[in-house]
Design a protein around this motif. Structure first.
Motif, PDB file in Angstrom:
ATOM      1  N   THR A 251      55.328   5.483  43.054  1.00  0.00           N
ATOM      2  CA  THR A 251      56.711   5.931  43.247  1.00  0.00           C
ATOM      3  C   THR A 251      57.376   5.120  44.362  1.00  0.00           C
ATOM      4  OG1 THR A 251      55.980   8.122  42.612  1.00  0.00           O
ATOM      5  CG2 THR A 251      58.128   7.999  43.671  1.00  0.00           C
ATOM      6  N   LEU A 252      56.651   4.921  45.452  1.00  0.00           N
ATOM      7  CA  LEU A 252      57.200   4.172  46.591  1.00  0.00           C
ATOM      8  C   LEU A 252      57.541   2.730  46.179  1.00  0.00           C
ATOM      9  CD1 LEU A 252      57.618   3.911  49.754  1.00  0.00           C
ATOM     10  CD2 LEU A 252      55.233   3.171  49.854  1.00  0.00           C
ATOM     11  N   GLU A 255      60.528   2.532  43.877  1.00  0.00           N
ATOM     12  CA  GLU A 255      61.745   2.797  44.662  1.00  0.00           C
ATOM     13  C   GLU A 255      62.218   1.510  45.355  1.00  0.00           C
ATOM     14  OE1 GLU A 255      64.726   5.084  46.076  1.00  0.00           O
ATOM     15  OE2 GLU A 255      63.251   5.677  44.563  1.00  0.00           O
ATOM     16  N   LYS A 256      61.298   0.759  45.923  1.00  0.00           N
ATOM     17  CA  LYS A 256      61.655  -0.490  46.618  1.00  0.00           C
ATOM     18  C   LYS A 256      62.153  -1.544  45.627  1.00  0.00           C
ATOM     19  CE  LYS A 256      60.520   0.523  50.871  1.00  0.00           C
ATOM     20  NZ  LYS A 256      61.616   0.869  51.750  1.00  0.00           N
ATOM     21  N   LYS A 258      63.557  -1.029  42.647  1.00  0.00           N
ATOM     22  CA  LYS A 258      64.713  -0.589  41.847  1.00  0.00           C
ATOM     23  C   LYS A 258      65.991  -1.409  42.111  1.00  0.00           C
ATOM     24  CE  LYS A 258      66.128   3.586  42.941  1.00  0.00           C
ATOM     25  NZ  LYS A 258      67.318   3.731  43.606  1.00  0.00           N
ATOM     26  N   ASP A 259      66.289  -1.664  43.391  1.00  0.00           N
ATOM     27  CA  ASP A 259      67.559  -2.327  43.719  1.00  0.00           C
ATOM     28  C   ASP A 259      67.392  -3.825  43.977  1.00  0.00           C
ATOM     29  OD1 ASP A 259      68.885   0.123  43.618  1.00  0.00           O
ATOM     30  OD2 ASP A 259      68.183   0.594  45.648  1.00  0.00           O
ATOM     31  N   ALA A 287      59.106  -1.255  36.481  1.00  0.00           N
ATOM     32  CA  ALA A 287      60.147  -1.171  37.527  1.00  0.00           C
ATOM     33  C   ALA A 287      60.814  -2.544  37.694  1.00  0.00           C
ATOM     34  CB  ALA A 287      59.533  -0.712  38.846  1.00  0.00           C
ATOM     35  N   SER A 291      64.769  -3.438  36.789  1.00  0.00           N
ATOM     36  CA  SER A 291      65.675  -3.790  37.899  1.00  0.00           C
ATOM     37  C   SER A 291      66.644  -4.914  37.510  1.00  0.00           C
ATOM     38  CB  SER A 291      64.863  -4.250  39.112  1.00  0.00           C
ATOM     39  OG  SER A 291      64.341  -5.546  38.873  1.00  0.00           O
TER      40      SER A 291
END
Ligand code: 3PG
Length: 345
Positions: A251-252, A255-256, A258-259, A287, A291
């Motif tokens: 998950t971490l 999250e990093k 994603k953007d 992921a 992105s």
């Protein structure tokens, strides 16, 4: 840096350094032939010009001794299939006698002179050819005889794959859109550890796999940009070890990523050879793809993994290099490129 497009090889004997270091299964069959396929444009270009080819490569780490399990038999079969012609495997001492347009020299690391970068070994090899072509970008971070010493004895050129790798990575190096996230997993952690600082100078975040994180802890390494380093939070257990990244880490990392606008990924995040430990790497792959970042993945095992799940063409570029790609992006001079005059241009 001269490339094979600068020269005609009609009637020339060419020593062509490829990287056929492909992953093998327990029966010695090639699991993924991406590196072999990527070598084909240079091989066919030279054959079409009328060159006689001596193909040189390593496979695994036989440490200067003949090891039957690391013979080129499985590689030879793949080459024969793609080239549609017989390919003989010979020791370099017998190579001169071979007829036909392509011979595959035995695993170059069967000879201690290769890793010792022995110039007399290189000279003996060089006597087989009129020209040398390096198409093994992925081995060009090694100061080995067939990478750095052959160019001392023969007119030398970059192959089409080497040129393509350098162009793709140069672009990535010079114009990375930010946020830039690097993901560094896999084995060969000692090689990788030395690049974490350099990559963290370029990237906004460096996500680290379990094995590398353990190496950092074991060595007590003090990292230059600790705020950019993202260590795994948990591991997914197997055989009393951590064989994949755990759910909180997945998950971490997602999250990093994603953007991110640029992502570089070297080395898988778990023991991906076994499906039950591939979930972490799959989530990271998804992921990255989701992105829409400019994305580069590198390394033999990671590339095989992406191939297995049909994800290769979802990345902007898949490099055949692992350690070499990492070193290049970290701004290190690759000895193999230096020997071709790349840094002098
Ligand atoms: C690789 O697999 O990254 C290259 O073939 C280089 O192999 P090596 O790390 O055994 O030198």
């Amino acid at each position: 840096m001269k490339t094979i497009r600068d020269q005609n090889f009609q009637g020339k004997r060419v020593l062509l350094r490829c990287d056929f270091n492909a992953p093998l299964d327990e029966n010695g069959n090639v699991i993924d032939d991406f590196r072999i396929q990527q070598s084909l444009p240079t091989i066919t270009h030279l054959l079409e010009q009328g060159a006689k080819l001596f193909l040189i490569s390593h496979l695994g780490s036989p440490k200067g001794k003949v090891q039957d399990s690391l013979s080129f038999n499985p590689i030879r079969k793949v080459l024969e299939k793609y080239l549609n012609q017989p390919v003989a495997e010979v020791s370099f001492k017998e190579a001169e006698k071979i007829e036909g347009s392509v011979a595959l020299l035995e695993n170059i690391r069967f000879n201690p002179g290769e890793e010792e970068n022995d110039e007399s070994f290189a000279k003996e090899l060089a006597s087989l050819g009129d020209a040398f072509v390096n198409d093994a970008f992925s081995a060009s971070h090694r100061s080995h005889a067939s990478i750095v010493s052959l160019p001392k004895f023969l007119p030398s050129y970059a192959g089409l794959l080497l040129e393509k790798e350098v162009l793709a990575l140069e672009h990535f190096l010079k114009h990375p859109a930010h946020p830039f996230v690097a993901v560094v997993g896999g084995k060969k952690v000692e090689d990788k550890l030395s690049f974490v600082d350099a990559i963290s100078n370029l990237a906004d975040f460096v996500l680290i796999g379990n094995l590398l994180a353990q190496e950092i802890a074991k060595k007590g390494t003090v990292l230059k940009n600790p705020k950019k380093i993202v260590l795994p939070l948990d591991g997914y257990p197997g055989d009393g070890k951590e064989l994949d990244i755990g759910p909180r880490t997945r998950t971490l990392f997602a999250e990093k990523i994603k953007d991110a606008k640029s992502v570089f990924w070297a080395g898988p995040l778990g023991l991906i050879e076994k499906k039950e430990y591939a979930a972490g790497s799959l989530e990271v792959a998804k992921a990255i793809i989701g992105s829409f970042a400019f994305s580069v993945a590198g390394g033999g095992n990671l590339s095989a993994f992406l191939g297995e799940y049909n994800l290769r063409d979802k990345f902007s570029y898949v490099s055949t290099g692992g350690g070499a790609t990492l070193a290049f992006l970290a701004g290190k001079k690759l000895p193999g490129l230096e020997a071709l005059g790349y840094y002098a241009d």
